[in-house]
Design an enzyme around this catalytic site. Structure first.
Site, PDB file in Angstrom:
ATOM      1  N   GLN A 274       0.830  -1.201   0.000  1.00  0.00           N
ATOM      2  CA  GLN A 274       0.000   0.000   0.000  1.00  0.00           C
ATOM      3  C   GLN A 274       0.869   1.257   0.000  1.00  0.00           C
ATOM      4  O   GLN A 274       1.874   1.328   0.708  1.00  0.00           O
ATOM      5  CB  GLN A 274      -0.917   0.010   1.218  1.00  0.00           C
ATOM      6  N   TYR A 303      -7.680 -13.452  -1.083  1.00  0.00           N
ATOM      7  CA  TYR A 303      -6.964 -12.431  -1.863  1.00  0.00           C
ATOM      8  C   TYR A 303      -5.829 -11.865  -1.001  1.00  0.00           C
ATOM      9  O   TYR A 303      -5.640 -10.652  -0.905  1.00  0.00           O
ATOM     10  CB  TYR A 303      -7.885 -11.289  -2.290  1.00  0.00           C
ATOM     11  N   GLU A 324      -4.205 -17.051  -2.208  1.00  0.00           N
ATOM     12  CA  GLU A 324      -3.926 -16.039  -3.234  1.00  0.00           C
ATOM     13  C   GLU A 324      -3.663 -16.758  -4.553  1.00  0.00           C
ATOM     14  O   GLU A 324      -2.957 -17.771  -4.589  1.00  0.00           O
ATOM     15  CB  GLU A 324      -2.713 -15.200  -2.825  1.00  0.00           C
ATOM     16  N   ASP A 372     -10.367  -8.997   0.494  1.00  0.00           N
ATOM     17  CA  ASP A 372      -9.921  -7.719  -0.074  1.00  0.00           C
ATOM     18  C   ASP A 372      -9.715  -7.920  -1.574  1.00  0.00           C
ATOM     19  O   ASP A 372      -8.591  -8.002  -2.059  1.00  0.00           O
ATOM     20  CB  ASP A 372      -8.620  -7.279   0.608  1.00  0.00           C
ATOM     21  N   CYS A 399     -11.652  -1.279  -2.460  1.00  0.00           N
ATOM     22  CA  CYS A 399     -11.245  -0.004  -3.038  1.00  0.00           C
ATOM     23  C   CYS A 399     -12.279   0.485  -4.045  1.00  0.00           C
ATOM     24  O   CYS A 399     -12.063   1.487  -4.719  1.00  0.00           O
ATOM     25  CB  CYS A 399      -9.872  -0.128  -3.704  1.00  0.00           C
TER      26      CYS A 399
END
Length: 535
Positions: A274, A303, A324, A372, A399
């Protein structure tokens, strides 16, 4: 499958600082008709503007001194607003999208919403008068807007990029020219650890030949002894992707480390981390608090990327499982677990929805799910697996509140109810916002109003077993800035042996000529297919 060291591909758009956020498509359409931005006063046609206007400032919610490049750059869509007004606008937009499910908590903003980006990326070009410039690509173009400093970027990173810009002429090195395929330097990527202060500089070149390489590195280190490592990434392809497949370490270990919420994470040139560390800690801490962990829970981090959320949560959970689809990211996650001496976390490579389906068939139980997903949201297969496995609590980080609202609607239909909604301003001055939503199993309180809706009214186009055409298009756009058609995607899928249903995207006549996918778009689509685990 358990894995070891590795990296994860970037998810942020490489060609501008523009973050694709709330109502981005609508805003883009408005901007294409003029220069008006959110927060600008409506222009009335037919009436000339008065010759003198009073200065506009904080009193009417406007920023009196926006960056002079903000309209050209396209990265800070809301910079014409004061920060307080930006937060109010994001709060209102989040309320419109998610407010029907639960009261939206006040957005968590930054105390100092400037110079927060710990990753800075610059494209290099040569002007007509032979000056070397660096900056960002103007939105939807390959025209470089010269930027010497930016109010959202780490100052030291901008300073290093400026030094490199000044060194090129003295070493007789030219920026790479996309049209001719000649030149040396394409991009510079600088990452800085917020807590550690470690700095990584990646020189993305169009050729493996680096004249006076050692002298160049020495000159850069002399001017910036604070640099921890310098890499050379070779991207000689005719592509819009920033990073190429070949990487060489010119100085230092080839990676940096940083601390986030008490855990140390290894960061490589291509690993996702991030870009706003201050707000990332706020976001992750809020997500973990909402999960209500007591140390007895079995947690799944879907994720999971390089394992950030799962590893941070592991200190308050009995067991953490991370899933993932990106193999390199799983290797990074496993390495980060070892680096932090965390023994109750394990990571698997594969599709999270299929993984949960297998857990459910095996009769396994799950207490908390962290999810996420990418901007496109989750697939119907994944959400159906969530409903079947039925974890008591789901913490959904997003997001993109638009696709999050769609996914929440599906889970509500399956018996979940929303308990909390928390927006976090991760990217001040942009129209982007992160939201954390807590859902739990249980009976709906009869005193509360039940939200009624039909799945027929929802946009279900994003729900597929594999990545949809829309998801592939979005991945390509975010990764490279290119727009690709469904026809091109079908052609590339066919090359890789992915069989489409009969007559899909075929011309009406067998003899009809179809446009063929250009090489750079084929490379971008291929990368997306690999990212989604389809090839």
């Amino acid at each position: 499958m358990r894995a070891g060291n590795g990296t994860i591909q970037e998810r942020t758009p490489p060609y501008s600082r523009r973050e694709h956020g709330l109502r981005d498509i609508a805003l883009t359409r408005k901007q294409s008709k003029g220069t008006q931005q959110p927060g600008d006063k409506q222009k009335k046609s037919g009436k000339p503007a008065p010759e003198k206007q009073e200065p506009r400032g904080q009193a009417d919610g406007r920023n009196p001194k926006p960056c002079p490049l903000y309209r050209k750059c396209g990265g800070c869509q809301l910079q014409n607003m004061s920060y307080e007004r930006q937060l109010s606008w994001k709060q209102a937009e989040t309320q419109k999208l998610l407010g029907k499910y639960h009261t939206v908590a006040p957005i968590l903003g930054m105390e100092n919403p400037y110079y927060y980006r710990n990753k800075v990326q610059a494209a290099f070009a040569l002007t007509r008068d032979k000056r070397v410039i660096s900056g960002v690509y103007q939105a939807s173009t390959h025209h470089v807007v010269a930027v010497e400093s930016c109010m959202t970027e780490d100052r030291k990173a901008d300073e290093i990029i400026g030094t490199i810009r000044g060194l090129l002429p003295s070493f007789k090195l030219l920026p790479y020219n996309e049209d001719s395929g000649r030149g040396f330097l394409r991009h510079v990527l600088v990452k800085r650890g917020f807590q550690s202060g470690q700095i990584m500089v990646t020189l993305v070149t169009g050729t493996p030949l680096f004249p006076s390489k050692n002298h160049f590195v020495a000159a850069l280190r002399e001017r910036h002894p604070e640099i921890t490592t310098i890499l050379m990434n070779i991207n000689s392809s005719s592509t819009s992707m920033v990073l190429g497949p070949v990487e060489k370490v010119l100085y230092g270990p080839g990676y940096i480390e940083d601390t986030l919420c008490g855990c140390v994470f290894r960061i490589s040139a291509s690993s996702f981390y991030q870009i706003n560390p201050v707000q990332t800690e706020v976001l992750y801490q809020k997500a973990i608090d909402l999960a209500g962990l007591s140390g007895k829970e079995r947690v799944l981090d879907a994720y999971c990327g390089i394992g950030t959320i799962g590893l941070i949560a592991s200190r308050r959970a009995r067991r953490v499982i991370g899933v993932e689809i990106n193999r390199d990211a799983v290797r990074d996650a496993a390495a980060n677990a070892r680096r932090n001496h965390i023994g109750n976390a394990e990571f698997y490579q594969g599709d999270a929805g299929e993984f949960m389906r297998q857990m459910q068939e095996a009769g396994e139980k799950l207490d908390v799910l962290f999810m996420d997903p990418p901007r496109a949201g989750s697939s119907r297969t994944f959400l159906s697996a969530v409903a079947a496995l039925a974890p008591q609590r789901v913490v959904y980080i997003s997001c993109n509140p638009e696709t999050q609202a769609r996914d929440i609607g599906f889970l509500v239909q399956k018996g979940y109810r929303v308990q909390a909604i928390q927006p976090v301003d991760m990217f001040p001055h942009t129209n982007h916002v992160e939201t954390v939503v807590l859902l739990s199993k249980g009976e709906i309180d009869s005193k509360k109003v039940r939200v009624e809706f039909s799945l027929e009214d929802m946009d279900m186009s994003g729900f597929q077993n594999d990545a949809t055409y829309g998801q592939i298009k979005e991945r390509v756009l975010e990764k490279t800035g290119l727009k690709v058609s469904s026809l091109y995607i079908a052609q590339v899928k066919q090359k890789h042996g992915i069989i489409e249903r009969e007559n899909y995207n075929k011309p009406k006549s067998e003899n009809a000529r179809q446009p063929q996918c250009p090489p750079e778009k084929e490379a971008a689509i291929t990368e997306a297919l690999k990212y989604f685990g389809m090839i």
